[in-house]
Design a protein around this motif. Structure first.
Motif, PDB file in Angstrom:
ATOM      1  N   UNK A   6     -35.446  19.436 100.891  1.00 14.64           N
ATOM      2  CA  UNK A   6     -36.028  20.185 102.006  1.00 14.64           C
ATOM      3  C   UNK A   6     -36.988  19.328 102.842  1.00 14.64           C
ATOM      4  N   UNK A   7     -37.629  18.353 102.215  1.00 13.54           N
ATOM      5  CA  UNK A   7     -38.536  17.478 102.961  1.00 13.54           C
ATOM      6  C   UNK A   7     -37.809  16.287 103.579  1.00 13.54           C
ATOM      7  N   UNK A   8     -36.515  16.151 103.285  1.00  8.65           N
ATOM      8  CA  UNK A   8     -35.740  15.057 103.860  1.00  8.65           C
ATOM      9  C   UNK A   8     -36.134  13.701 103.311  1.00  8.65           C
ATOM     10  N   UNK A   9     -36.512  13.663 102.040  1.00  6.24           N
ATOM     11  CA  UNK A   9     -36.969  12.408 101.432  1.00  6.24           C
ATOM     12  C   UNK A   9     -35.768  11.524 101.110  1.00  6.24           C
ATOM     13  N   UNK A  10     -35.836  10.266 101.563  1.00  9.16           N
ATOM     14  CA  UNK A  10     -34.758   9.330 101.304  1.00  9.16           C
ATOM     15  C   UNK A  10     -35.238   7.907 101.500  1.00  9.16           C
ATOM     16  N   UNK A  11     -34.348   6.930 101.345  1.00  6.33           N
ATOM     17  CA  UNK A  11     -34.725   5.521 101.467  1.00  6.33           C
ATOM     18  C   UNK A  11     -35.416   5.229 102.803  1.00  6.33           C
ATOM     19  N   UNK A  12     -36.529   4.506 102.714  1.00  7.80           N
ATOM     20  CA  UNK A  12     -37.252   4.093 103.912  1.00  7.80           C
ATOM     21  C   UNK A  12     -38.272   5.077 104.431  1.00  7.80           C
ATOM     22  N   UNK A  13     -38.375   6.261 103.842  1.00  3.32           N
ATOM     23  CA  UNK A  13     -39.305   7.268 104.343  1.00  3.32           C
ATOM     24  C   UNK A  13     -40.750   6.941 103.931  1.00  3.32           C
ATOM     25  N   UNK A  27     -35.593   1.257  98.646  1.00  2.80           N
ATOM     26  CA  UNK A  27     -36.484   0.115  98.413  1.00  2.80           C
ATOM     27  C   UNK A  27     -37.503  -0.144  99.516  1.00  2.80           C
ATOM     28  N   UNK A  28     -37.380   0.504 100.700  1.00  4.26           N
ATOM     29  CA  UNK A  28     -38.251   0.136 101.814  1.00  4.26           C
ATOM     30  C   UNK A  28     -39.286   1.195 102.160  1.00  4.26           C
ATOM     31  N   UNK A  29     -39.187   2.394 101.585  1.00  3.98           N
ATOM     32  CA  UNK A  29     -40.155   3.440 101.875  1.00  3.98           C
ATOM     33  C   UNK A  29     -41.387   3.333 100.997  1.00  3.98           C
ATOM     34  N   UNK A  30     -42.345   4.258 101.222  1.00  2.00           N
ATOM     35  CA  UNK A  30     -43.574   4.204 100.434  1.00  2.00           C
ATOM     36  C   UNK A  30     -44.227   5.582 100.344  1.00  2.00           C
ATOM     37  N   UNK A  31     -44.869   5.809  99.210  1.00  2.00           N
ATOM     38  CA  UNK A  31     -45.608   7.044  98.963  1.00  2.00           C
ATOM     39  C   UNK A  31     -47.096   6.732  98.954  1.00  2.00           C
ATOM     40  N   UNK A  32     -47.886   7.542  99.657  1.00  2.00           N
ATOM     41  CA  UNK A  32     -49.337   7.426  99.659  1.00  2.00           C
ATOM     42  C   UNK A  32     -49.882   8.706  99.025  1.00  2.00           C
ATOM     43  N   UNK A  75     -39.011   7.077  93.701  1.00  2.00           N
ATOM     44  CA  UNK A  75     -37.632   6.707  93.404  1.00  2.00           C
ATOM     45  C   UNK A  75     -36.712   7.004  94.590  1.00  2.00           C
ATOM     46  N   UNK A  76     -37.015   8.093  95.311  1.00  2.00           N
ATOM     47  CA  UNK A  76     -36.156   8.495  96.430  1.00  2.00           C
ATOM     48  C   UNK A  76     -36.339   7.616  97.656  1.00  2.00           C
ATOM     49  N   UNK A  77     -37.544   7.077  97.886  1.00  2.00           N
ATOM     50  CA  UNK A  77     -37.784   6.317  99.118  1.00  2.00           C
ATOM     51  C   UNK A  77     -37.511   4.820  98.976  1.00  2.00           C
ATOM     52  N   UNK A  86     -48.150   9.305 111.499  1.00  2.00           N
ATOM     53  CA  UNK A  86     -46.713   9.320 111.803  1.00  2.00           C
ATOM     54  C   UNK A  86     -45.861   9.174 110.536  1.00  2.00           C
ATOM     55  N   UNK A  87     -46.186   9.996 109.538  1.00  2.00           N
ATOM     56  CA  UNK A  87     -45.414   9.977 108.298  1.00  2.00           C
ATOM     57  C   UNK A  87     -44.235  10.939 108.419  1.00  2.00           C
ATOM     58  N   UNK A  88     -43.254  10.756 107.536  1.00  2.00           N
ATOM     59  CA  UNK A  88     -42.028  11.554 107.588  1.00  2.00           C
ATOM     60  C   UNK A  88     -42.141  12.879 106.854  1.00  2.00           C
TER      61      UNK A  88
END
Length: 260
Positions: free
Chosen positions: A91-98, A120-125, A116-118, A165-167
């Motif tokens: 539902x949040x559209x979480x995927x690679x690079x987000x 190799x290029x995404x990041x969680x804060x 794990x979902x974002x 400007x986060x996803x």
């Protein structure tokens, strides 16, 4: 074939009720009621092979999934269970690079799923006030090999976020409605917020805040999963289940007049 290396985590499977996530370190032994397993005998085997215990019982060597790491996570807090995590990710559209903000790290189970979902290029804060929770969460992320995709900040999410400007924003705090204005400021237009709450009065206050802060497509759900006992001629639902864990509210940001 994919083989177990020294230091890899594996699932040692006896039956659906008895399976263990174990780190394959050659000098160690894993003790069970079915005998001990010398982990040196696991290293070098292919996933899907079996290993015998000292009492001659077979255990199957399986590759761990994100589910296994979440369910075996060290915890000081209640976690977001996989049954809820899956629909949150979609539902949040979480995927690679987000690029995603999480308010309330807790023991890090949902952080693990997000990271794990974002990759190799995404990041969680992720924002967490309790240092003892942060230490546990970091260990759980390291165990699942996703620590480099998440930054845990010892900051109060109620005071706002440093990212712009986060996803997506995910909130797992006792007063999620206090986070809604900060989430609005940090989200890209049209992007989603999700909130997890155990009680319905929390949901009411959160939805009120979402309506007041220019969010649309607001919905609240409860996800229930019932496992089946499948045997020929005896198939029926299990007598026990994980019932209520929490309510999940979703919404999407729209711009105020003249804001975009």
């Amino acid at each position: 074939m994919d083989k177990v290396r020294e230091g890899d985590y594996v699932v040692l499977f006896l039956d659906p009720r008895r399976k263990w996530l174990v780190k394959a370190i050659g000098k160690k032994e894993f003790h069970t009621h079915k005998g001990l397993i010398k982990l040196a005998e696991v290293v070098g085997k292919s996933y899907g092979e079996k290993v015998k215990t000292s009492l001659d019982f077979d255990f199957w060597i399986l590759k761990p999934t994100t589910y296994d790491f979440i369910m075996s996570a060290e915890r000081l807090t209640q976690i977001v269970y996989p049954k809820d995590a899956g629909i949150i990710l979609l539902r949040l559209g979480i995927g690679p690079g987000k690029k995603v903000i999480e308010a309330g790290t807790g023991s890090g189970a949902m952080t693990l799923a997000l990271a794990n979902a974002v990759k190799p290029r995404g990041h969680i804060y992720s924002y967490e006030l309790r240092p003892e929770f942060i230490e546990v969460a970091k260990r759980n992320l390291e165990k699942a090999n996703v620590a480099k995709h998440a930054t845990i900040k010892n900051l109060d999410a109620r005071l706002g976020f440093e990212e712009e400007k986060v996803d997506a924003v995910f909130v797992d705090l006792g007063e999620p409605w206090e986070i809604v204005p900060h989430a609005y400021k940090s989200l890209k237009g049209g992007s989603s917020i999700g909130s997890f709450s155990p009680t319905i009065n929390q949901v009411e206050k959160t939805v009120t805040a979402l309506n007041r802060n220019n969010f649309v497509d607001i919905s609240s759900i409860e996800c229930l999963v019932r496992e089946m006992r499948v045997e020929e001629g005896k198939t029926r639902p299990l007598t026990t289940m994980i019932g209520h864990t929490g309510y999940i509210t979703f919404a999407r940001k729209i711009f105020r007049q003249n804001e975009s």
